[in-house]
Design a protein around this motif. Structure first.
Motif, PDB file in Angstrom:
ATOM      1  N   LYS A 278       0.848  -1.198   0.000  1.00 32.47           N
ATOM      2  CA  LYS A 278       0.000   0.000   0.000  1.00 32.47           C
ATOM      3  C   LYS A 278       0.881   1.244   0.000  1.00 32.47           C
ATOM      4  CE  LYS A 278      -3.834  -2.156   2.555  1.00 32.47           C
ATOM      5  NZ  LYS A 278      -3.245  -3.480   2.799  1.00 32.47           N
ATOM      6  N   ARG A 279       0.403   2.317  -0.615  1.00 30.89           N
ATOM      7  CA  ARG A 279       1.106   3.586  -0.647  1.00 30.89           C
ATOM      8  C   ARG A 279       0.121   4.702  -0.288  1.00 30.89           C
ATOM      9  NH1 ARG A 279       4.357   0.505  -0.165  1.00 30.89           N
ATOM     10  NH2 ARG A 279       6.243   0.084  -1.395  1.00 30.89           N
ATOM     11  N   PHE A 280       0.602   5.700   0.434  1.00 26.69           N
ATOM     12  CA  PHE A 280      -0.289   6.734   0.955  1.00 26.69           C
ATOM     13  C   PHE A 280       0.202   8.131   0.586  1.00 26.69           C
ATOM     14  CE2 PHE A 280      -0.666   2.983   3.606  1.00 26.69           C
ATOM     15  CZ  PHE A 280      -2.048   2.797   3.632  1.00 26.69           C
ATOM     16  N   ASP A 281      -0.761   8.981   0.257  1.00 27.14           N
ATOM     17  CA  ASP A 281      -0.449  10.354  -0.144  1.00 27.14           C
ATOM     18  C   ASP A 281      -0.530  11.331   1.019  1.00 27.14           C
ATOM     19  OD1 ASP A 281      -0.557   9.754  -3.143  1.00 27.14           O
ATOM     20  OD2 ASP A 281      -2.536   9.093  -2.463  1.00 27.14           O
ATOM     21  N   VAL A 282      -1.476  11.082   1.925  1.00 25.34           N
ATOM     22  CA  VAL A 282      -1.745  12.013   3.017  1.00 25.34           C
ATOM     23  C   VAL A 282      -1.831  11.224   4.315  1.00 25.34           C
ATOM     24  CG1 VAL A 282      -3.355  13.736   3.947  1.00 25.34           C
ATOM     25  CG2 VAL A 282      -3.070  13.510   1.465  1.00 25.34           C
ATOM     26  N   LEU A 283      -1.250  11.795   5.382  1.00 21.20           N
ATOM     27  CA  LEU A 283      -1.383  11.199   6.700  1.00 21.20           C
ATOM     28  C   LEU A 283      -1.977  12.232   7.643  1.00 21.20           C
ATOM     29  CD1 LEU A 283       0.918   8.816   8.585  1.00 21.20           C
ATOM     30  CD2 LEU A 283       0.262  10.923   9.735  1.00 21.20           C
ATOM     31  N   VAL A 284      -3.029  11.844   8.356  1.00 18.78           N
ATOM     32  CA  VAL A 284      -3.684  12.712   9.332  1.00 18.78           C
ATOM     33  C   VAL A 284      -3.428  12.138  10.720  1.00 18.78           C
ATOM     34  CG1 VAL A 284      -5.879  13.680  10.129  1.00 18.78           C
ATOM     35  CG2 VAL A 284      -5.469  13.359   7.674  1.00 18.78           C
ATOM     36  N   VAL A 285      -3.003  13.004  11.651  1.00 20.77           N
ATOM     37  CA  VAL A 285      -2.822  12.566  13.033  1.00 20.77           C
ATOM     38  C   VAL A 285      -3.668  13.443  13.943  1.00 20.77           C
ATOM     39  CG1 VAL A 285      -0.518  11.590  12.746  1.00 20.77           C
ATOM     40  CG2 VAL A 285      -0.745  13.999  13.318  1.00 20.77           C
ATOM     41  N   ASP A 286      -4.272  12.819  14.931  1.00 15.15           N
ATOM     42  CA  ASP A 286      -5.044  13.531  15.949  1.00 15.15           C
ATOM     43  C   ASP A 286      -4.718  12.885  17.289  1.00 15.15           C
ATOM     44  OD1 ASP A 286      -6.825  14.984  17.443  1.00 15.15           O
ATOM     45  OD2 ASP A 286      -8.630  14.093  16.597  1.00 15.15           O
ATOM     46  N   PRO A 287      -3.502  13.140  17.816  1.00 16.06           N
ATOM     47  CA  PRO A 287      -3.042  12.423  19.003  1.00 16.06           C
ATOM     48  C   PRO A 287      -3.634  12.983  20.287  1.00 16.06           C
ATOM     49  CG  PRO A 287      -1.389  14.006  18.330  1.00 16.06           C
ATOM     50  CD  PRO A 287      -2.485  14.065  17.296  1.00 16.06           C
ATOM     51  N   PRO A 288      -3.451  12.271  21.405  1.00 15.35           N
ATOM     52  CA  PRO A 288      -3.845  12.816  22.713  1.00 15.35           C
ATOM     53  C   PRO A 288      -2.940  13.981  23.105  1.00 15.35           C
ATOM     54  CG  PRO A 288      -2.702  10.728  22.980  1.00 15.35           C
ATOM     55  CD  PRO A 288      -2.904  10.908  21.508  1.00 15.35           C
ATOM     56  N   ARG A 289      -3.166  14.544  24.294  1.00 19.23           N
ATOM     57  CA  ARG A 289      -2.441  15.753  24.708  1.00 19.23           C
ATOM     58  C   ARG A 289      -0.927  15.569  24.723  1.00 19.23           C
ATOM     59  NH1 ARG A 289      -4.811  20.029  26.247  1.00 19.23           N
ATOM     60  NH2 ARG A 289      -3.047  20.751  27.474  1.00 19.23           N
ATOM     61  N   LYS A 290      -0.462  14.349  24.935  1.00 23.39           N
ATOM     62  CA  LYS A 290       0.988  14.127  24.998  1.00 23.39           C
ATOM     63  C   LYS A 290       1.642  14.206  23.626  1.00 23.39           C
ATOM     64  CE  LYS A 290       0.836   9.084  24.573  1.00 23.39           C
ATOM     65  NZ  LYS A 290       1.237   7.792  25.159  1.00 23.39           N
ATOM     66  N   GLY A 291       0.837  14.347  22.557  1.00 27.92           N
ATOM     67  CA  GLY A 291       1.386  14.448  21.215  1.00 27.92           C
ATOM     68  C   GLY A 291       1.667  13.093  20.605  1.00 27.92           C
ATOM     69  N   CYS A 292       2.344  13.102  19.471  1.00 28.52           N
ATOM     70  CA  CYS A 292       2.633  11.854  18.754  1.00 28.52           C
ATOM     71  C   CYS A 292       3.735  11.075  19.455  1.00 28.52           C
ATOM     72  CB  CYS A 292       3.085  12.156  17.321  1.00 28.52           C
ATOM     73  SG  CYS A 292       1.785  12.768  16.249  1.00 28.52           S
ATOM     74  N   ASP A 293       3.603   9.753  19.457  1.00 26.72           N
ATOM     75  CA  ASP A 293       4.694   8.908  19.934  1.00 26.72           C
ATOM     76  C   ASP A 293       5.911   9.099  19.040  1.00 26.72           C
ATOM     77  OD1 ASP A 293       3.233   7.745  22.011  1.00 26.72           O
ATOM     78  OD2 ASP A 293       2.377   6.235  20.673  1.00 26.72           O
ATOM     79  N   GLU A 294       7.070   9.037  19.652  1.00 28.95           N
ATOM     80  CA  GLU A 294       8.319   9.219  18.892  1.00 28.95           C
ATOM     81  C   GLU A 294       8.420   8.216  17.746  1.00 28.95           C
ATOM     82  OE1 GLU A 294      13.183   9.247  19.654  1.00 28.95           O
ATOM     83  OE2 GLU A 294      11.786   8.967  21.340  1.00 28.95           O
ATOM     84  N   GLU A 295       7.957   6.988  18.005  1.00 33.79           N
ATOM     85  CA  GLU A 295       8.040   5.954  16.965  1.00 33.79           C
ATOM     86  C   GLU A 295       7.169   6.299  15.761  1.00 33.79           C
ATOM     87  OE1 GLU A 295       7.398   5.477  20.121  1.00 33.79           O
ATOM     88  OE2 GLU A 295       8.790   3.994  20.962  1.00 33.79           O
ATOM     89  N   LEU A 296       6.001   6.930  16.014  1.00 36.76           N
ATOM     90  CA  LEU A 296       5.150   7.319  14.903  1.00 36.76           C
ATOM     91  C   LEU A 296       5.799   8.436  14.091  1.00 36.76           C
ATOM     92  CD1 LEU A 296       2.585   7.238  13.235  1.00 36.76           C
ATOM     93  CD2 LEU A 296       1.514   8.754  14.914  1.00 36.76           C
TER      94      LEU A 296
END
Length: 457
Positions: free
Chosen positions: A376-394
């Motif tokens: 699979k290949r993706f053009d757009v990525l949307v993130v809506d994380p909790p208050r702590k923000g995105c995990d470093e791994e993500l």
């Protein structure tokens, strides 16, 4: 020689700023003092309270020169309750201050002074906007009280009215408080872990008018259960669902693990735009549906979908953003670590006859590489994380697989700024940031940021 601030000092100071929790900030020879109730631009008299090495706290004694944006808070328990922090600031002033909060942290933490931060999108009517109320009940001084916790305490400020929750929640809160003792039902005492009713939770579908009432009790069986159900139906005839959640633990966590229907359906339906959602007792669903439509509309605009794009929705929850995006995308893949939320997302896709949204439970930093490994290949990525923000791994996963466009939906400007800096250092460029006021009269502000990958990376 610098002035040393001591406890109980009385000082006249100029208020320069607001903290993230709505306290005024004044500096004495560079030493910050946090002053609840003070507003930027004001000259005030204060009494110093607690002093720490790098900052201190003070009590507002008198306003010598008031801000032109100061207003009389309409809520009679505003100064005691911890639910709102900014009712003493005009709504226009709140929006200006929230933009400044975002601007300051994007510059200081993100090191992105060139990135436009647009004026905050606010509400026409910033009252009665909450579609979910969580109201604690307790025995205090021999009587049943209900309301909201005083800031940083578990002491309930007793009230019958909250101007940011629904009228139905107000009515039920008051009626139950008046009738519980007559029915022989005790409110919970968290010191002794005795009593029955711990919380009243009211959820309302803005679009449908459907209402769910959840009684959080210490035990499954309680006296006068049928009478309580009839009271709820009498006070709120529109109720379509009455649920009971049992929490027998001595804890400040609201919900226990056991939930059972007492009356009607086990869910209510609401809609955001053209998308319908089934909301169960413990489903996550945005508190302010009117502004959620604004927030998600902004995310959709930044995604710039033409119908040919494959999109990832990380932290997809019950599929709210995913299903919004699916209306314009070729396909959307949502990932969320909570299996129950993924089950809700799949059910919501079926409810809306959306067949181009696919959901998988697991950590985003594991699931997304698996999708790429499958071709699979993706053009757009949307993130809506909790208050702590995105995990470093993500964040590392995003930088490794390099989707052309990232749309970052954030409920915490501080972690947004931190993560934007990381993505910028990895080859993305932040184009613009749109703040949205999801919680009027509080100090919280949400943002949507658009990032695009430099073509050389």
């Amino acid at each position: 020689m610098s002035y040393i601030v001591n406890r109980n000092d009385r000082l006249n100071v100029f208020v320069e700023d607001l903290t993230h929790d709505g306290s005024g900030v004044a500096k004495v020879d560079g030493y910050p003092l946090f002053i609840p109730g003070a507003l930027p631009g004001e000259e005030v008299e204060i009494q110093v309270g607690k002093t720490l090495k790098k900052y201190g706290f003070a009590r507002l004694v008198k306003i010598t020169k008031a801000s032109p944006d100061r207003v009389e808070p309409p809520c009679h328990v505003f100064s005691e309750c911890g639910g709102c922090q900014m009712q003493h600031l005009s709504y226009e002033g709140q929006l200006v201050q929230k933009r400044k909060t975002v601007r300051d942290v994007i510059d200081r933490v993100g090191k992105l002074p060139h990135v436009p931060v647009h004026p905050v999108k606010g509400m026409k009517d910033p009252w009665r906007y909450r579609n979910k109320s969580q109201i604690p009940f307790a025995e205090q001084d021999g009587k049943v009280v209900s309301g909201f916790y005083r800031t940083r305490t578990h002491h309930i400020v007793d009230t019958d009215v909250c101007l940011i929750q629904s009228n139905e929640a107000d009515d039920l809160m008051t009626a139950l408080k008046m009738e519980l003792h007559n029915m022989g039902v005790d409110a919970y005492d968290e010191r002794t872990n005795l009593g029955m009713l711990r919380h009243l939770i009211v959820r309302k579908g803005r679009a449908t008018g459907e209402i769910m009432v959840i009684l959080v009790t210490r035990k499954k069986k309680f006296t006068q259960q049928d009478a309580v159900i009839e009271l709820i139906k009498r006070v709120v005839p529109e109720v379509t669902s009455i649920m009971q959640n049992v929490n027998s633990e001595k804890t400040n966590v609201i919900f226990g693990d056991y939930t059972v229907p007492l009356y009607g359906k086990s869910f209510i339906v609401d809609s955001i735009g053209d998308i319908n959602f089934e909301i169960s007792a413990r489903s996550f669903y945005q508190i302010n549906p009117e502004q959620t439509e604004v927030l998600y509309g902004q995310a959709l605009e930044y995604a710039q979908l033409t119908g040919n794009e494959s999109v990832i929705d990380a932290y997809c929850g019950i599929g709210t953003i995913s299903l919004f995006l699916a209306q314009k995308a070729k396909e959307v893949y949502g990932v969320e670590i909570v299996p129950e939320a993924i089950a809700d997302a799949k059910r919501n896709a079926e409810l809306n006859n959306i067949d181009n949204a696919f959901f998988e439970a697991g950590p985003a930093e594991v699931v997304i590489p698996n999708w790429y490994a499958e071709g699979k290949r993706f053009d757009v990525l949307v993130v809506d994380p909790p208050r702590k923000g995105c995990d470093e791994e993500l964040l590392n996963t995003i930088l490794e697989y390099k989707p052309k466009r990232v749309v970052y939906v954030s409920c915490n400007p501080g972690t947004l700024a931190r993560d934007l800096r990381i993505l910028e250092d990895g080859g993305y460029r932040t184009q613009e940031i749109q703040p949205v006021d999801m919680f009027p009269h509080s100090s919280h502000v949400e943002c949507v940021a658009l990032l695009e990958r430099e073509m050389s990376n």
